[in-house]
Write a protein that holds these residues in place. Structure first.
Motif, PDB file in Angstrom:
ATOM      1  N   SER A  10       0.867  -1.181   0.000  1.00 46.46           N
ATOM      2  CA  SER A  10       0.000   0.000   0.000  1.00 46.46           C
ATOM      3  C   SER A  10       0.900   1.226   0.000  1.00 46.46           C
ATOM      4  N   THR A 172      -5.122  -1.048  -0.031  1.00 47.47           N
ATOM      5  CA  THR A 172      -6.221  -1.926   0.343  1.00 47.47           C
ATOM      6  C   THR A 172      -7.522  -1.151   0.506  1.00 47.47           C
ATOM      7  N   GLU A 189     -11.824  -1.447   7.515  1.00 44.48           N
ATOM      8  CA  GLU A 189     -11.361  -2.567   8.342  1.00 44.48           C
ATOM      9  C   GLU A 189     -12.055  -3.864   7.956  1.00 44.48           C
ATOM     10  N   GLU A 192     -10.563  -5.015   4.647  1.00 47.41           N
ATOM     11  CA  GLU A 192      -9.204  -5.542   4.824  1.00 47.41           C
ATOM     12  C   GLU A 192      -9.238  -6.908   5.491  1.00 47.41           C
ATOM     13  N   ARG A 196      -7.372 -10.145   4.045  1.00 43.33           N
ATOM     14  CA  ARG A 196      -6.424 -10.907   4.868  1.00 43.33           C
ATOM     15  C   ARG A 196      -6.848 -12.370   4.947  1.00 43.33           C
ATOM     16  N   THR A 247       0.380 -10.956   6.413  1.00 38.96           N
ATOM     17  CA  THR A 247       0.450  -9.505   6.531  1.00 38.96           C
ATOM     18  C   THR A 247       1.813  -9.121   7.067  1.00 38.96           C
ATOM     19  N   VAL A 250       0.399  -3.284   8.867  1.00 41.21           N
ATOM     20  CA  VAL A 250      -0.735  -2.431   8.528  1.00 41.21           C
ATOM     21  C   VAL A 250      -0.484  -1.060   9.135  1.00 41.21           C
ATOM     22  N   HIS A 252      -2.136   2.845   9.734  1.00 37.19           N
ATOM     23  CA  HIS A 252      -3.450   3.476   9.825  1.00 37.19           C
ATOM     24  C   HIS A 252      -3.268   4.967   9.589  1.00 37.19           C
ATOM     25  N   PRO A 257      -7.126   1.608   7.392  1.00 38.22           N
ATOM     26  CA  PRO A 257      -5.953   0.737   7.372  1.00 38.22           C
ATOM     27  C   PRO A 257      -5.373   0.643   5.973  1.00 38.22           C
ATOM     28  N   ALA A 259      -2.840  -1.937   4.309  1.00 34.99           N
ATOM     29  CA  ALA A 259      -2.176  -3.205   4.606  1.00 34.99           C
ATOM     30  C   ALA A 259      -1.183  -3.585   3.522  1.00 34.99           C
TER      31      ALA A 259
END
Length: 267
Positions: A10, A172, A189, A192, A196, A247, A250, A252, A257, A259
């Motif tokens: 990202s 993401t 979230e 994501e 994940r 992952t 991540v 923020h 987020p 990721a």
């Protein structure tokens, strides 16, 4: 030679490493991008980047030996339109990519003038600040068909055994109207979590099926009104083969987020 892992990164907002204030916002991403080379089994012979900022009607590879810069952002300080990342291109790698795609029945065009957009130079200037690793970029196909981009990644997978690091660069979450809004947090979230869960599947077929059906995920179209920044993940999933994703970190930033995923790290 040890097989290279593959990454979905990202890349954040615009040329943020060069903008005070934004640089502080992305402090975790900066730290983690700088540390990524330590995760590799060796220094790459070359890097292939598939950025969410380059689309063409047909897949297109950059073939120039000295790629220029692409300042594809607006409203940033004047100095960010003079950034240079002088990594060499790798015409021989571009030829190898063309051969691999031809063998898979995938048409490929060439562009000798294409340069590095910020989806390419932002992570790389932090990973390899000396710009001493050759870089080739490869476009998305503008139909953004997830299955076709997985197939592209599968065709590219042999490069991993040639010392080439393959990076998909996107986000993401990519909704320009949603950044910085508290109501975007739960949406981002939830989406994501779906991604994940998909990349961590032990069955690569199931993983790829979940990625192809990404629009069924919670908050999918709120997270990606247009999926240009998500589709690089499909290429990486294809190149991952049977490797299970994880992952890496991540961050923020701007209430959502961002990721970063890895497939196939040795050890």
């Amino acid at each position: 030679m040890t097989r290279m892992p593959v990454y979905f990164l990202s890349h954040g907002g615009g040329p943020w490493p060069y903008v005070e204030g934004m640089k502080q916002q992305f402090a975790k991403t900066e730290r983690e991008f700088r540390a990524l080379p330590e995760r590799l089994p060796s220094k790459p012979k070359a890097i292939l980047v598939i950025s969410g900022h380059w689309e063409e009607q047909a897949f297109t590879v950059a073939t120039g030996a000295r790629p220029p810069m692409v300042y594809d952002y607006y409203g940033f300080p004047e100095h960010t339109y003079h950034i240079q990342y002088p990594a060499p291109g790798a015409p021989e790698l571009a030829l190898r990519i063309k051969a691999l795609l031809s063998g898979a029945g995938i048409a490929l065009k060439e562009d000798a003038g294409r340069g590095f957009d910020h989806g390419t130079f932002v992570p790389l200037v932090l990973m390899y600040p000396n710009a001493d690793v050759p870089v080739v970029t490869l476009s998305l196909q503008s139909d953004l068909d997830p299955q076709e981009h997985i197939r592209l990644g599968q065709a590219l997978a042999p490069l991993r055994d040639d010392g080439v690091l393959i990076i998909g660069s996107g986000l993401t979450y990519h909704n320009m109207r949603g950044f910085g809004r508290s109501e975007s947090t739960p949406v981002a979230e939830a989406f994501e979590r779906y991604l994940r869960n998909a990349i961590e599947q032990t069955d690569a077929g199931l993983r790829n099926e979940m990625l192809v059906k990404w629009e069924a995920a919670p908050g999918a179209r709120s997270a990606h009104p247009r999926e240009d920044h998500l589709i690089p993940l499909m290429v990486i999933a294809g190149a991952a083969g049977e490797d299970i994703g994880r992952t890496v970190f991540v961050d923020h930033v701007m209430s959502v987020p961002m990721a970063n995923y890895e497939f196939g790290r040795a050890g």
